[in-house]
Design a protein around this motif. Structure first.
Motif, PDB file in Angstrom:
ATOM      1  N   MET A 196       0.846  -1.202   0.000  1.00  0.00           N
ATOM      2  CA  MET A 196       0.000   0.000   0.000  1.00  0.00           C
ATOM      3  C   MET A 196       0.877   1.246   0.000  1.00  0.00           C
ATOM      4  SD  MET A 196      -3.009  -1.096   2.605  1.00  0.00           S
ATOM      5  CE  MET A 196      -3.862   0.447   2.446  1.00  0.00           C
ATOM      6  N   ASP A 225      -2.257   1.852  -3.018  1.00  0.00           N
ATOM      7  CA  ASP A 225      -2.532   1.396  -4.381  1.00  0.00           C
ATOM      8  C   ASP A 225      -2.130   2.470  -5.381  1.00  0.00           C
ATOM      9  OD1 ASP A 225      -3.739  -0.657  -3.040  1.00  0.00           O
ATOM     10  OD2 ASP A 225      -5.743  -0.305  -3.835  1.00  0.00           O
ATOM     11  N   LYS A 248      -5.034   4.463  -6.943  1.00  0.00           N
ATOM     12  CA  LYS A 248      -5.629   5.468  -6.061  1.00  0.00           C
ATOM     13  C   LYS A 248      -4.731   6.697  -5.921  1.00  0.00           C
ATOM     14  CE  LYS A 248      -8.546   2.221  -3.637  1.00  0.00           C
ATOM     15  NZ  LYS A 248      -8.898   1.590  -2.367  1.00  0.00           N
TER      16      LYS A 248
END
Length: 141
Positions: free
Chosen positions: A82, A84, A87
């Motif tokens: 993380m 992403d 995103k």
């Protein structure tokens, strides 16, 4: 062909889930998104000045430099956890729309994006942030 290129310093933040707070109002779940979007917006405004928004088919390249966690093992050479990538791109695209860089992010027909750590890539920044390039595409048919 118009090419815009600039760096944004700050912690890249993913724009993802929103939560409903009542009366049809949705707010971003992460408190990190707003500072990142503001940093991107002002870097774009500073670079582009009073130039009108780009229109027509556009391409974007963005390299996100993320802080390397202390827990990363020596064999890990890239940030494959993380946040992403998609995103991160979403929050950056929306900030560029807010900055008036383009008419609409729907004009993007090509996006190249990656996540790197400082010093682990030739396009990495020395600290967290992003290198952003946007250019117009020509008809090649």
């Amino acid at each position: 062909m118009t090419v815009l290129s600039f760096n944004v310093m700050g912690l890249p933040a993913p724009q993802g889930s929103k939560r409903h707070v009542g009366h049809g109002v949705m707010i971003e779940s992460s408190k990190k998104v707003a500072p990142w979007r503001e940093a991107v917006k002002w870097a774009a405004i500073k670079q582009c000045g009073s130039r009108g928004p780009l229109d027509g088919p556009l391409a974007m390249r963005v390299v996100f430099t993320l802080p390397k966690p202390k827990s990363a093992r020596k064999g890990r050479w890239c940030p494959d956890r993380m946040p992403d990538l998609s995103k991160l791109v979403r929050s950056t695209e929306d900030a560029l729309t807010d900055a008036g860089l383009w008419v609409d992010d729907a004009r993007l027909v090509e996006v190249h994006a990656r996540k790197v750590w400082p010093g682990h890539d030739k396009y990495a920044l020395p600290a967290p942030g992003a290198r952003i390039q946007v250019w117009t595409l020509e008809d090649v048919s």
